[in-house]
Design a protein around this motif. Structure first.
Motif, PDB file in Angstrom:
ATOM      1  N   SER A 113      -5.963   5.465 100.087  1.00  0.00           N
ATOM      2  CA  SER A 113      -6.539   4.625 101.142  1.00  0.00           C
ATOM      3  C   SER A 113      -6.911   3.238 100.642  1.00  0.00           C
ATOM      4  N   VAL A 114      -7.424   3.160  99.426  1.00  0.00           N
ATOM      5  CA  VAL A 114      -7.780   1.867  98.839  1.00  0.00           C
ATOM      6  C   VAL A 114      -6.524   1.015  98.651  1.00  0.00           C
ATOM      7  N   GLU A 115      -5.475   1.611  98.088  1.00  0.00           N
ATOM      8  CA  GLU A 115      -4.240   0.855  97.836  1.00  0.00           C
ATOM      9  C   GLU A 115      -3.531   0.490  99.140  1.00  0.00           C
ATOM     10  N   LEU A 116      -3.606   1.345 100.144  1.00  0.00           N
ATOM     11  CA  LEU A 116      -3.023   1.022 101.450  1.00  0.00           C
ATOM     12  C   LEU A 116      -3.748  -0.170 102.067  1.00  0.00           C
ATOM     13  N   MET A 117      -5.067  -0.188 101.959  1.00  0.00           N
ATOM     14  CA  MET A 117      -5.835  -1.318 102.484  1.00  0.00           C
ATOM     15  C   MET A 117      -5.472  -2.602 101.743  1.00  0.00           C
ATOM     16  N   ARG A 118      -5.383  -2.530 100.423  1.00  0.00           N
ATOM     17  CA  ARG A 118      -4.997  -3.717  99.639  1.00  0.00           C
ATOM     18  C   ARG A 118      -3.625  -4.233 100.064  1.00  0.00           C
ATOM     19  N   ALA A 119      -2.656  -3.320 100.209  1.00  0.00           N
ATOM     20  CA  ALA A 119      -1.289  -3.715 100.563  1.00  0.00           C
ATOM     21  C   ALA A 119      -1.225  -4.305 101.969  1.00  0.00           C
ATOM     22  N   ALA A 120      -1.926  -3.686 102.924  1.00  0.00           N
ATOM     23  CA  ALA A 120      -1.915  -4.200 104.300  1.00  0.00           C
ATOM     24  C   ALA A 120      -2.523  -5.597 104.356  1.00  0.00           C
ATOM     25  N   LEU A 121      -3.631  -5.793 103.653  1.00  0.00           N
ATOM     26  CA  LEU A 121      -4.254  -7.123 103.650  1.00  0.00           C
ATOM     27  C   LEU A 121      -3.388  -8.133 102.911  1.00  0.00           C
ATOM     28  N   ALA A 122      -2.747  -7.717 101.828  1.00  0.00           N
ATOM     29  CA  ALA A 122      -1.852  -8.625 101.094  1.00  0.00           C
ATOM     30  C   ALA A 122      -0.694  -9.067 101.992  1.00  0.00           C
ATOM     31  N   ALA A 123      -0.194  -8.151 102.825  1.00  0.00           N
ATOM     32  CA  ALA A 123       0.891  -8.495 103.749  1.00  0.00           C
ATOM     33  C   ALA A 123       0.438  -9.545 104.759  1.00  0.00           C
ATOM     34  N   MET A 124      -0.867  -9.630 104.992  1.00  0.00           N
ATOM     35  CA  MET A 124      -1.420 -10.626 105.906  1.00  0.00           C
ATOM     36  C   MET A 124      -1.928 -11.854 105.161  1.00  0.00           C
ATOM     37  N   GLY A 125      -1.671 -11.896 103.852  1.00  0.00           N
ATOM     38  CA  GLY A 125      -2.121 -13.033 103.059  1.00  0.00           C
ATOM     39  C   GLY A 125      -3.603 -13.014 102.759  1.00  0.00           C
ATOM     40  N   ARG A 126      -4.211 -11.834 102.781  1.00  0.00           N
ATOM     41  CA  ARG A 126      -5.648 -11.703 102.538  1.00  0.00           C
ATOM     42  C   ARG A 126      -5.904 -10.860 101.302  1.00  0.00           C
ATOM     43  N   GLU A 127      -7.072 -11.022 100.757  1.00  0.00           N
ATOM     44  CA  GLU A 127      -7.517 -10.210  99.626  1.00  0.00           C
ATOM     45  C   GLU A 127      -8.718  -9.388 100.054  1.00  0.00           C
ATOM     46  N   VAL A 128      -9.082  -8.424  99.223  1.00  0.00           N
ATOM     47  CA  VAL A 128     -10.217  -7.564  99.510  1.00  0.00           C
ATOM     48  C   VAL A 128     -11.025  -7.366  98.240  1.00  0.00           C
ATOM     49  N   THR A 129     -12.337  -7.311  98.394  1.00  0.00           N
ATOM     50  CA  THR A 129     -13.222  -6.963  97.283  1.00  0.00           C
ATOM     51  C   THR A 129     -13.924  -5.660  97.654  1.00  0.00           C
ATOM     52  N   PHE A 130     -14.209  -4.837  96.652  1.00  0.00           N
ATOM     53  CA  PHE A 130     -14.818  -3.535  96.890  1.00  0.00           C
ATOM     54  C   PHE A 130     -16.142  -3.389  96.174  1.00  0.00           C
ATOM     55  N   ARG A 131     -17.120  -2.837  96.882  1.00  0.00           N
ATOM     56  CA  ARG A 131     -18.327  -2.289  96.279  1.00  0.00           C
ATOM     57  C   ARG A 131     -18.062  -0.792  96.175  1.00  0.00           C
ATOM     58  N   ILE A 132     -18.640  -0.147  95.191  1.00  0.00           N
ATOM     59  CA  ILE A 132     -18.397   1.288  95.030  1.00  0.00           C
ATOM     60  C   ILE A 132     -19.715   2.060  95.047  1.00  0.00           C
ATOM     61  N   GLY A 133     -19.639   3.276  95.573  1.00  0.00           N
ATOM     62  CA  GLY A 133     -20.823   4.122  95.633  1.00  0.00           C
ATOM     63  C   GLY A 133     -20.501   5.446  96.277  1.00  0.00           C
ATOM     64  N   PRO A 134     -21.495   6.321  96.381  1.00  0.00           N
ATOM     65  CA  PRO A 134     -21.285   7.596  97.078  1.00  0.00           C
ATOM     66  C   PRO A 134     -21.160   7.349  98.589  1.00  0.00           C
ATOM     67  N   TRP A 135     -20.559   8.316  99.296  1.00  0.00           N
ATOM     68  CA  TRP A 135     -20.258   8.153 100.716  1.00  0.00           C
ATOM     69  C   TRP A 135     -21.463   7.696 101.536  1.00  0.00           C
ATOM     70  N   ALA A 136     -22.624   8.286 101.337  1.00  0.00           N
ATOM     71  CA  ALA A 136     -23.791   7.926 102.151  1.00  0.00           C
ATOM     72  C   ALA A 136     -24.112   6.435 102.018  1.00  0.00           C
ATOM     73  N   GLU A 137     -24.015   5.890 100.809  1.00  0.00           N
ATOM     74  CA  GLU A 137     -24.268   4.460 100.597  1.00  0.00           C
ATOM     75  C   GLU A 137     -23.171   3.610 101.235  1.00  0.00           C
ATOM     76  N   VAL A 138     -21.911   4.006 101.009  1.00  0.00           N
ATOM     77  CA  VAL A 138     -20.772   3.241 101.531  1.00  0.00           C
ATOM     78  C   VAL A 138     -20.857   3.166 103.056  1.00  0.00           C
ATOM     79  N   ARG A 139     -21.122   4.296 103.685  1.00  0.00           N
ATOM     80  CA  ARG A 139     -21.250   4.305 105.143  1.00  0.00           C
ATOM     81  C   ARG A 139     -22.408   3.413 105.588  1.00  0.00           C
TER      82      ARG A 139
END
Length: 170
Positions: free
Chosen positions: A73-99
């Motif tokens: 899912s992370v790599e799919l998001m990166r690829a989709a945004l790259a196809a639109m000329g965009r980049e993505v930055t990620f914060r990481i954590g357990p699901w409860a924090e991410v949500r």
């Protein structure tokens, strides 16, 4: 009840769906540049999309040996945004924090969120790129659990905050 034959069949379905998603992404990468919408001066000057990733939900989201988020899912998001000329930055954590980050607007998007009625009230969803189905898994030799209703009144283990928890609480 999860049996080997059903599990193998389910895995084949999942791989087919993942393959379809990847083919769709590849088609987007081929079509978008030819339409002139993928990259351009305006697109490259936009700030990166801020996202969050779970630390331990393989194969979809996890941390690689260098401490970076990765997974389907992370790599799919990166690829989709790259196809639109965009980049993505990620914060990481357990699901409860991410949500929580998405709920509070601290990140703009997440690469993987199961769609539930409870979550539809909180978040906007894209079209689904995969469909997953849950299964009831029991100890070998258990014969009195065959369907969802058989779980009523029993202790059931699910990941806290997961779709399964929301489903069982309904």
């Amino acid at each position: 009840i999860c049996m080997v034959d059903a599990q193998q069949s389910s895995q084949l379905k999942h791989w087919r769906l993942l393959s379809l998603a990847l083919l769709s992404l590849l088609a987007l990468c081929v079509i978008a540049p030819s339409t002139g919408t993928a990259k351009g001066p305006a697109a490259t000057s936009l700030p990166p999309i801020s996202s969050g990733s779970e630390i331990d939900y393989p194969p979809f989201c996890f941390i690689d040996a260098k401490g970076r988020p990765t997974g389907f899912s992370v790599e799919l998001m990166r690829a989709a945004l790259a196809a639109m000329g965009r980049e993505v930055t990620f914060r990481i954590g357990p699901w409860a924090e991410v949500r929580g980050w998405l709920e509070r607007g601290e990140v703009e998007a997440l690469p993987l969120v199961g769609r539930t009625p409870e979550r539809e009230a909180l978040f906007d969803f894209t079209f689904p790129y995969m469909v997953l189905h849950g299964a009831i898994v029991v100890r070998q030799g258990t014969t009195d659990i065959r369907e969802l209703g058989d779980l009523r009144g029993r202790k059931v283990a699910v990941m806290q905050g997961d779709n399964a928890e929301e489903f069982l609480r309904r």
